[in-house]
Design a protein around this motif. Structure first.
Motif, PDB file in Angstrom:
ATOM      1  N   SER A   1       3.648  -3.185  -1.641  1.00 50.73           N
ATOM      2  CA  SER A   1       3.133  -2.728  -2.789  1.00 50.73           C
ATOM      3  C   SER A   1       4.476  -2.030  -3.578  1.00 50.73           C
ATOM      4  O   SER A   1       5.346  -1.370  -2.662  1.00 50.73           O
ATOM      5  N   LEU A   2       4.474  -1.927  -4.668  1.00 57.55           N
ATOM      6  CA  LEU A   2       5.522  -1.261  -5.500  1.00 57.55           C
ATOM      7  C   LEU A   2       5.017  -0.820  -6.658  1.00 57.55           C
ATOM      8  O   LEU A   2       4.061  -1.173  -7.405  1.00 57.55           O
ATOM      9  N   LEU A   3       5.706   0.433  -7.083  1.00 55.75           N
ATOM     10  CA  LEU A   3       5.525   1.284  -8.242  1.00 55.75           C
ATOM     11  C   LEU A   3       6.697   1.063  -9.198  1.00 55.75           C
ATOM     12  O   LEU A   3       7.698   1.495  -8.560  1.00 55.75           O
ATOM     13  N   LEU A   4       6.632   0.665 -10.315  1.00 50.85           N
ATOM     14  CA  LEU A   4       7.630   0.712 -11.280  1.00 50.85           C
ATOM     15  C   LEU A   4       7.355   1.687 -12.371  1.00 50.85           C
ATOM     16  O   LEU A   4       6.418   1.346 -13.028  1.00 50.85           O
ATOM     17  N   ILE A   5       8.086   2.688 -12.654  1.00 47.59           N
ATOM     18  CA  ILE A   5       8.006   3.593 -13.456  1.00 47.59           C
ATOM     19  C   ILE A   5       9.027   3.556 -14.617  1.00 47.59           C
ATOM     20  O   ILE A   5      10.250   3.865 -14.338  1.00 47.59           O
ATOM     21  N   PRO A   6       8.533   3.381 -15.845  1.00 48.88           N
ATOM     22  CA  PRO A   6       9.510   3.222 -16.959  1.00 48.88           C
ATOM     23  C   PRO A   6       9.828   4.549 -17.589  1.00 48.88           C
ATOM     24  O   PRO A   6       9.018   5.595 -17.331  1.00 48.88           O
ATOM     25  N   ILE A   7      11.171   4.941 -17.886  1.00 44.98           N
ATOM     26  CA  ILE A   7      11.777   5.921 -18.586  1.00 44.98           C
ATOM     27  C   ILE A   7      12.128   5.601 -19.835  1.00 44.98           C
ATOM     28  O   ILE A   7      13.083   4.965 -20.138  1.00 44.98           O
TER      29      ILE A   7
ATOM     30  N   HIS B   1       6.593   0.772  -1.611  1.00 50.54           N
ATOM     31  CA  HIS B   1       5.537   1.381  -0.716  1.00 50.54           C
ATOM     32  C   HIS B   1       6.033   1.149   0.597  1.00 50.54           C
ATOM     33  O   HIS B   1       6.298   0.052   1.340  1.00 50.54           O
ATOM     34  N   THR B   2       6.353   2.155   1.682  1.00 48.84           N
ATOM     35  CA  THR B   2       6.693   2.018   2.734  1.00 48.84           C
ATOM     36  C   THR B   2       5.962   2.707   3.974  1.00 48.84           C
ATOM     37  O   THR B   2       5.950   2.693   5.143  1.00 48.84           O
ATOM     38  N   ASP B   3       4.819   3.521   3.473  1.00 48.24           N
ATOM     39  CA  ASP B   3       3.677   4.209   4.211  1.00 48.24           C
ATOM     40  C   ASP B   3       2.757   3.093   5.082  1.00 48.24           C
ATOM     41  O   ASP B   3       2.232   2.461   4.551  1.00 48.24           O
ATOM     42  N   PRO B   4       3.162   3.065   6.582  1.00 42.14           N
ATOM     43  CA  PRO B   4       2.261   2.199   7.112  1.00 42.14           C
ATOM     44  C   PRO B   4       0.919   2.387   7.531  1.00 42.14           C
ATOM     45  O   PRO B   4      -0.105   1.770   7.956  1.00 42.14           O
ATOM     46  N   LEU B   5       0.683   3.608   7.055  1.00 41.37           N
ATOM     47  CA  LEU B   5      -0.851   4.159   7.191  1.00 41.37           C
ATOM     48  C   LEU B   5      -1.658   3.715   5.997  1.00 41.37           C
ATOM     49  O   LEU B   5      -2.816   3.808   6.222  1.00 41.37           O
ATOM     50  N   SER B   6      -1.062   3.508   5.035  1.00 42.68           N
ATOM     51  CA  SER B   6      -1.878   2.938   3.776  1.00 42.68           C
ATOM     52  C   SER B   6      -1.307   1.768   3.350  1.00 42.68           C
ATOM     53  O   SER B   6      -0.268   1.451   3.323  1.00 42.68           O
ATOM     54  N   PHE B   7      -2.225   0.988   2.180  1.00 40.30           N
ATOM     55  CA  PHE B   7      -1.765  -0.242   1.944  1.00 40.30           C
ATOM     56  C   PHE B   7      -1.201  -0.289   0.513  1.00 40.30           C
ATOM     57  O   PHE B   7      -0.244  -1.165   0.241  1.00 40.30           O
ATOM     58  N   CYS B   8      -1.703   0.676  -0.217  1.00 39.01           N
ATOM     59  CA  CYS B   8      -1.066   0.638  -1.587  1.00 39.01           C
ATOM     60  C   CYS B   8      -1.014   2.314  -2.038  1.00 39.01           C
ATOM     61  O   CYS B   8      -1.411   3.291  -1.466  1.00 39.01           O
ATOM     62  N   PHE B   9      -0.434   2.382  -3.190  1.00 38.05           N
ATOM     63  CA  PHE B   9      -0.015   3.715  -3.790  1.00 38.05           C
ATOM     64  C   PHE B   9      -1.543   4.182  -4.130  1.00 38.05           C
ATOM     65  O   PHE B   9      -2.691   3.427  -4.843  1.00 38.05           O
TER      66      PHE B   9
END
Length: 182
Positions: A12-18, A28-36
């Protein structure tokens, strides 16, 4: 994968426009959850709002810095050229300035008259200038007529159809750029 270079495992990834000037890419690198989470998205939106004026100021500062550098270089050039009192020194100065500014090894300055093209070769041992004239043809005539520059990776008859062996061979099979000066 959406991004095989930075995200080959398709996490999962989050793209934040500026504004429309940049994007923050969060993987997303948290092994305990699947998404943001929604909180993650809210923090990303807040971060975007906070960073926009900083990025705007940074880009404007960079633009102003670049312009100041360009003006300083131009003032230095004008100061140096104003001290030149001989044609011999002018030819040397122009060729050296072009070489340094463009970081190239060889340069030629061609002057165009109504009926001919000519260039000057400097004999530094004798401190004399030798003029060489050509009929109007070759790349120089093409640039003069079309008022456009030419840039190629390898100069020859194939890459530039107006190539003329007599005039243009000094740069044959080398990277080449030629610009009109009006």
């Amino acid at each position: 994968s959406f991004d095989p270079l930075f995200n080959p495992n398709n996490k999962s990834l989050l793209l934040i426009p500026i504004s429309n000037k940049a994007v923050i890419y969060i993987l997303h690198t948290d092994p305990l959850s699947f998404c943001f989470t929604n909180e993650d998205c809210a923090v990303g939106s807040l971060l975007s709002i906070l960073l926009e004026p900083l990025l705007h100021d940074h880009l404007n500062h960079q633009m102003i810095t670049d312009e100041m550098q360009r003006r300083n270089e131009l003032a230095k050039f004008e100061n140096e050229i104003s001290k030149i009192s001989h044609f011999y020194d002018l030819i040397l100065f122009l060729q050296e300035s072009i070489r340094n500014r463009l970081r190239v090894k060889n340069t030629q300055l061609f002057l165009i008259d109504e009926n001919e093209i000519f260039t000057y070769f400097v004999n530094q041992e004798r401190m004399q200038i030798l003029k060489k004239s050509y009929d109007k043809r070759g790349i120089i005539q093409y640039i003069s007529k079309n008022k456009r520059y030419i840039t190629v990776n390898k100069l020859n008859k194939v890459t530039v159809p107006s190539y003329d062996e007599e005039i243009d061979s000094w740069s044959k099979d080398q990277p080449f750029s030629a610009y009109p000066i009006f």
